[in-house]
Design a protein around this motif. Structure first.
Motif, PDB file in Angstrom:
ATOM      1  N   ASP A 179       0.834  -1.207   0.000  1.00 22.37           N
ATOM      2  CA  ASP A 179       0.000   0.000   0.000  1.00 22.37           C
ATOM      3  C   ASP A 179       0.868   1.257   0.000  1.00 22.37           C
ATOM      4  O   ASP A 179       1.817   1.355   0.785  1.00 22.37           O
ATOM      5  CB  ASP A 179      -0.909   0.017   1.224  1.00 22.37           C
ATOM      6  N   GLY A 181       0.003   4.333   0.924  1.00 19.72           N
ATOM      7  CA  GLY A 181      -0.567   5.396   1.741  1.00 19.72           C
ATOM      8  C   GLY A 181      -1.994   5.753   1.394  1.00 19.72           C
ATOM      9  O   GLY A 181      -2.392   6.924   1.505  1.00 19.72           O
ATOM     10  N   LEU A 185      -6.358   2.551   4.668  1.00 23.90           N
ATOM     11  CA  LEU A 185      -5.510   1.506   5.214  1.00 23.90           C
ATOM     12  C   LEU A 185      -5.539   1.584   6.739  1.00 23.90           C
ATOM     13  O   LEU A 185      -5.218   2.624   7.318  1.00 23.90           O
ATOM     14  CB  LEU A 185      -4.074   1.684   4.721  1.00 23.90           C
ATOM     15  N   ARG A 187      -3.751   1.350   9.455  1.00 28.84           N
ATOM     16  CA  ARG A 187      -2.352   1.248   9.875  1.00 28.84           C
ATOM     17  C   ARG A 187      -2.198   0.795  11.314  1.00 28.84           C
ATOM     18  O   ARG A 187      -1.228   0.120  11.660  1.00 28.84           O
ATOM     19  CB  ARG A 187      -1.651   2.599   9.677  1.00 28.84           C
ATOM     20  N   GLU A 188      -3.143   1.184  12.161  1.00 38.79           N
ATOM     21  CA  GLU A 188      -3.040   0.841  13.571  1.00 38.79           C
ATOM     22  C   GLU A 188      -3.177  -0.657  13.815  1.00 38.79           C
ATOM     23  O   GLU A 188      -2.826  -1.151  14.898  1.00 38.79           O
ATOM     24  CB  GLU A 188      -4.096   1.599  14.379  1.00 38.79           C
ATOM     25  N   ARG A 192       4.393  -2.654   9.623  1.00 42.41           N
ATOM     26  CA  ARG A 192       5.162  -2.355   8.419  1.00 42.41           C
ATOM     27  C   ARG A 192       6.386  -3.261   8.365  1.00 42.41           C
ATOM     28  O   ARG A 192       7.183  -3.310   9.310  1.00 42.41           O
ATOM     29  CB  ARG A 192       5.589  -0.897   8.412  1.00 42.41           C
ATOM     30  N   GLU A 195       9.739  -0.923   3.024  1.00 40.25           N
ATOM     31  CA  GLU A 195       9.289   0.256   2.284  1.00 40.25           C
ATOM     32  C   GLU A 195      10.115   0.397   1.010  1.00 40.25           C
ATOM     33  O   GLU A 195      11.316   0.113   1.003  1.00 40.25           O
ATOM     34  CB  GLU A 195       9.419   1.512   3.143  1.00 40.25           C
ATOM     35  N   SER A 213       4.667   0.870   1.177  1.00 37.84           N
ATOM     36  CA  SER A 213       5.062  -0.072   2.224  1.00 37.84           C
ATOM     37  C   SER A 213       4.436  -1.444   2.011  1.00 37.84           C
ATOM     38  O   SER A 213       3.363  -1.578   1.407  1.00 37.84           O
ATOM     39  CB  SER A 213       4.647   0.461   3.604  1.00 37.84           C
ATOM     40  N   TRP A 215       3.016  -4.495   4.327  1.00 42.13           N
ATOM     41  CA  TRP A 215       2.472  -4.638   5.674  1.00 42.13           C
ATOM     42  C   TRP A 215       2.019  -6.071   5.931  1.00 42.13           C
ATOM     43  O   TRP A 215       1.738  -6.821   4.990  1.00 42.13           O
ATOM     44  CB  TRP A 215       1.253  -3.738   5.867  1.00 42.13           C
TER      45      TRP A 215
END
Length: 221
Positions: A179, A181, A185, A187-188, A192, A195, A213, A215
């Motif tokens: 992904d 950004g 997404l 993220r929490e 990751r 990158e 990145s 993930w």
């Protein structure tokens, strides 16, 4: 209905050219030079407006990063049954097969994408890649590895997709997400792993090099 729509492969061959993928030059794809013209021609040919973009006609940043990561870390997929979800062009599926996956299912609900996946597999001399003819979202067919690039565009769909991916991870599937950004997404809820700086078109993205990145579900630490 025109001949090219009865034969999506003919449409793809007419509207795209085979080119190496910028971050993954080991793989070539049938890609379009510009987004808007092929989008418009698809709508004209189908007699519909408001269609989603032809995701299959481009190498998107999330897929490029994920494909690069798989090729550089082949143990992720080697000898395993793999699903490439929302496969688009099939780039990630191709990378998985080249990295040694036993068999790869490439899932996309767009029939043009399924045709592109088959053409791109042939272009790269890769077998054992099966374009899925059904919607896999919410299903569990025993995949050992699930790969998903650029899947966080739309809020409600992203929520459904990530809940499904987390359920697959909870039962033991290795889930990997690429992904750059995107807005939705979660993220929490992810860790990751890597990158990349991905070369992309300014017509598709907001910069020529997109920080992207890789993930995995779960919180680091």
């Amino acid at each position: 209905m025109t001949e090219s729509i009865r034969d999506p492969e003919a449409f793809i061959r007419a509207e795209t050219l085979p080119r190496p993928v910028p971050l993954v030059p080991e793989i070539r794809l049938y890609v379009a030079d510009e987004a808007v013209p092929i989008w418009q021609r698809t709508e004209e040919q189908l007699g519909e407006i408001g269609l989603p973009p032809p995701f299959w006609a481009f190498a998107w940043a999330g897929g490029q990063a994920l494909a690069r990561h798989v090729l550089d870390n082949p143990d992720i997929v080697r000898g395993k049954r793999v699903l490439d979800f929302a496969a688009g062009s099939g780039l990630v599926a191709l990378a998985a097969r080249r990295a040694g996956a036993l068999v790869v299912e490439a899932a996309d609900i767009d029939p043009f994408a399924r045709a592109a996946i088959a053409l791109n597999a042939e272009l790269n001399g890769l077998d054992a890649i099966t374009p899925c003819q059904y919607n896999v979202l919410g299903r569990d067919e025993g995949w050992e590895v699930v790969l998903a690039g650029d899947i966080a565009y739309e809020r409600d769909l992203a929520a459904e997709v990530f809940a499904w991916l987390e359920a697959l991870a909870a039962r033991g599937a290795a889930v990997w997400i690429g992904d750059p950004g995107r807005s939705y997404l979660p993220r929490e809820r992810l860790t990751r792993i890597a990158e990349y700086g991905v070369p992309v078109s300014r017509e598709l993205e907001d910069s020529e090099i997109k920080r992207t990145s890789v993930w995995r579900p779960g919180i680091a630490g």
